[in-house]
Design an enzyme around this catalytic site. Structure first.
Site, PDB file in Angstrom:
ATOM      1  N   GLU A 144     -29.979  -1.946  45.005  1.00  0.00           N
ATOM      2  CA  GLU A 144     -29.929  -2.456  43.625  1.00  0.00           C
ATOM      3  C   GLU A 144     -29.144  -1.504  42.720  1.00  0.00           C
ATOM      4  O   GLU A 144     -29.638  -1.068  41.668  1.00  0.00           O
ATOM      5  CB  GLU A 144     -31.350  -2.722  43.085  1.00  0.00           C
ATOM      6  CG  GLU A 144     -32.047  -3.825  43.853  1.00  0.00           C
ATOM      7  CD  GLU A 144     -33.281  -4.416  43.192  1.00  0.00           C
ATOM      8  OE1 GLU A 144     -33.759  -3.896  42.170  1.00  0.00           O
ATOM      9  OE2 GLU A 144     -33.779  -5.439  43.714  1.00  0.00           O
ATOM     10  N   GLU A 188     -34.712  -8.427  50.292  1.00  0.00           N
ATOM     11  CA  GLU A 188     -35.914  -8.483  49.452  1.00  0.00           C
ATOM     12  C   GLU A 188     -36.094  -9.922  48.996  1.00  0.00           C
ATOM     13  O   GLU A 188     -35.228 -10.468  48.295  1.00  0.00           O
ATOM     14  CB  GLU A 188     -35.806  -7.541  48.241  1.00  0.00           C
ATOM     15  CG  GLU A 188     -35.954  -6.082  48.616  1.00  0.00           C
ATOM     16  CD  GLU A 188     -36.020  -5.143  47.432  1.00  0.00           C
ATOM     17  OE1 GLU A 188     -36.554  -5.517  46.380  1.00  0.00           O
ATOM     18  OE2 GLU A 188     -35.511  -3.997  47.580  1.00  0.00           O
TER      19      GLU A 188
END
Ligand code: AHR
Length: 500
Positions: free
Chosen positions: A173, A303
């Site tokens: 991220e 995820e």
């Protein structure tokens, strides 16, 4: 409703890794959930790893485990987690709950856990706050067999042989907690960092994963592909995979909604949001296709899962939530979607393995329960290493109000390594059962069996009632020639095995 299946039309290989998992230094995922310490006499363990949890995960054939994060990955300095435990650095896990991280679970412990689980390893490196040298040395420490400073350090710490790193993520991220970067900046950093993710053993190359988008940030996907995909001839030079993160949040990030306390509207709202994964994967694939027509780069959905408000009385930074039949549906739908996109999706990791978000396992002291999501993974393991089969189901729309409508049925079909046909089907309706007639083209069905995970929408397991929701045999399925007929109950996920 009719379900059309063409067993002669195989559409791609389903990697076992589509049923992968994710474990972060977050809340009680690693500590308490997976690892209780080598000297723990109260909870049965092997080298500190909980025996009950390891056995449960082996039973669903856990194919791969991602570690150490998540956001934690870009704050993790791997040298803090090696060597004698008493001299390992203690720090505050600022991102997740402000608790003390004593680094007693580090690289050696992760590799030991994967050894016990018999699964592949997915290590996520630190780009946000780590150096190229640090990342490069970690790879050397883990995978260098011969003589080198890092290999020598590993040996001195008690592990003679190099480990295998199957997957390596270059940052997590990086558009957010991993450094708040722009895609151009990250793309260039990725090119630099990945250069030093060396393949010390060319026979065991590391699959390198670049940080992909936050859900539908397609601009990020485009720019990272443009910057990091070298050329169809040399794609292995830079990247093997691109990640994608998407969570099913029923309402807003500020007020997500309860895990157990929800009404019918939120049942449908959640399922509608989870179905968005299909569009997300399709559109991300289309962008990747601009650069990589041959699908050489895998889409890695590392995820995914539900994200609710935390359970009352728990640390908000621990992300502990219950898991109901609604989560079973979310799991069934997402795993079907990944199967159907197996030509591009090469790995997916539900967040997270234990005690965090949509877990398959919850623990409390020496007790452990398997969630409804666990039982769906248990049924879907039949798809691991199978070939996707062409299928289509008739449907109708169900739900409440205009905004909360979904298709009632959701399926995927594969031809397993066992030579049998595996049909997984979810009924999203909160109130209606459906009669299904599966029609197999040019194929005789010789025998059939089925199992189901279902109940009322709020049903869930607790430490006092751990088996309220389990996988159950379902005997109402009949085969006749090339047809299979049965009724799928509301709020349920099924797995039908057909001998053909
Ligand atoms: O899974 C919890 C967090 O969600 C991860 O640390 C991060 O990558 C994502 O935002």
């Amino acid at each position: 409703m009719k379900l059309f299946i063409n067993p002669k039309h195989l559409c791609g290989h389903i990697n076992p890794e589509l049923q992968g998992h994710f474990s972060e230094h977050l809340g009680r995922c690693i500590y308490e959930g997976l690892y209780v310490g080598e000297n723990n006499k109260d909870i049965p363990n092997v080298n500190g790893m909980r025996t009950d949890v390891v056995e449960a995960l082996k039973a669903i054939k856990i194919p791969v485990l991602r570690w150490p994060g998540g956001c934690f990955a870009d704050e993790y300095h791997w040298k803090d987690g090696i060597g004698p435990k008493e001299s390992r650095k203690k720090m505050i896990n600022t991102h997740w709950g402000g608790v003390v991280e004593d680094n007693s679970f580090g690289t050696h412990e992760f590799m030991e856990l994967c050894r016990q689980l018999g699964c592949k390893t997915y290590v996520n490196g630190n780009v946000g706050s780590g150096t190229v040298q640090e990342m490069s040395e970690w790879v050397e420490y883990m995978t260098m067999e011969g003589v080198s400073p890092m290999a020598d350090m590993r040996k001195a710490n008690g592990h003679e042989e190099a480990w295998r790193v199957d997957y390596f993520g270059v940052g997590n991220e990086n558009w957010g907690c991993g450094g708040n970067m722009t895609p151009e900046y990250y793309g260039n950093l990725y090119r630099r960092y990945q250069t030093y993710v060396r393949n010390y053993d060319p026979k065991k190359p590391i699959f390198k994963i670049a940080c992909g988008s936050n859900a539908d940030d397609y601009e990020w996907t485009d720019m990272v592909m443009k910057t990091c995909f070298k050329s169809p001839e040399q794609f292995h030079g830079f990247m093997d995979g691109l990640s994608l993160h998407y969570y099913t949040v029923p309402d807003t990030w500020e007020k997500k909604g309860g895990a157990v306390d929800f009404d019918e509207k939120f049942w449908y709202k959640t399922l509608k949001k989870t179905l968005f994964m299909d569009e997300l994967v399709s559109r991300t694939t289309a962008i990747m296709d601009k650069y990589d027509k041959k699908h050489q780069v895998g889409l890695i959905v590392d995820e995914w899962g539900t994200w609710y408000d935390v359970e009352a009385g728990t640390n908000p930074g621990f992300l502990y939530q219950q898991n109901t039949i609604r989560d079973a549906l979310v799991a069934g739908i997402n795993l079907n979607i990944f199967n159907k996109h197996c030509d591009r999706v090469k790995m997916a990791n539900i967040a997270q393995l234990c005690n965090v978000l949509q877990s398959v396992i919850l623990t409390e002291g020496d007790k452990m329960i398997k969630t409804p999501t666990y039982h769906v993974f248990d049924m879907y393991k039949a798809h691991q290493d199978a070939e996707l089969v062409d299928s289509f189901i008739e449907n109708e729309t169900v739900g409440v109000e205009d905004d909360f409508k979904v298709p009632a049925l959701h399926e995927s079909v594969s031809l397993g390594k066992d030579g049998k046909l595996h049909i997984t089907l979810a009924n999203l309706s909160a109130e209606k059962d459906y009669d299904i007639e599966a029609v197999l083209s040019e194929t005789e069905v010789k025998g059939v069996s089925a199992e189901i995970v279902g109940g009322e929408m709020h049903d869930h397991n607790t430490f006092d009632d751990p088996e309220k929701v389990t996988k159950k045999a379902f005997d109402g399925v009949k085969a006749n020639g090339g047809k299979i007929s049965f009724t799928i109950l509301k709020c349920s996920v099924m797995h039908i095995t057909a001998e053909i």
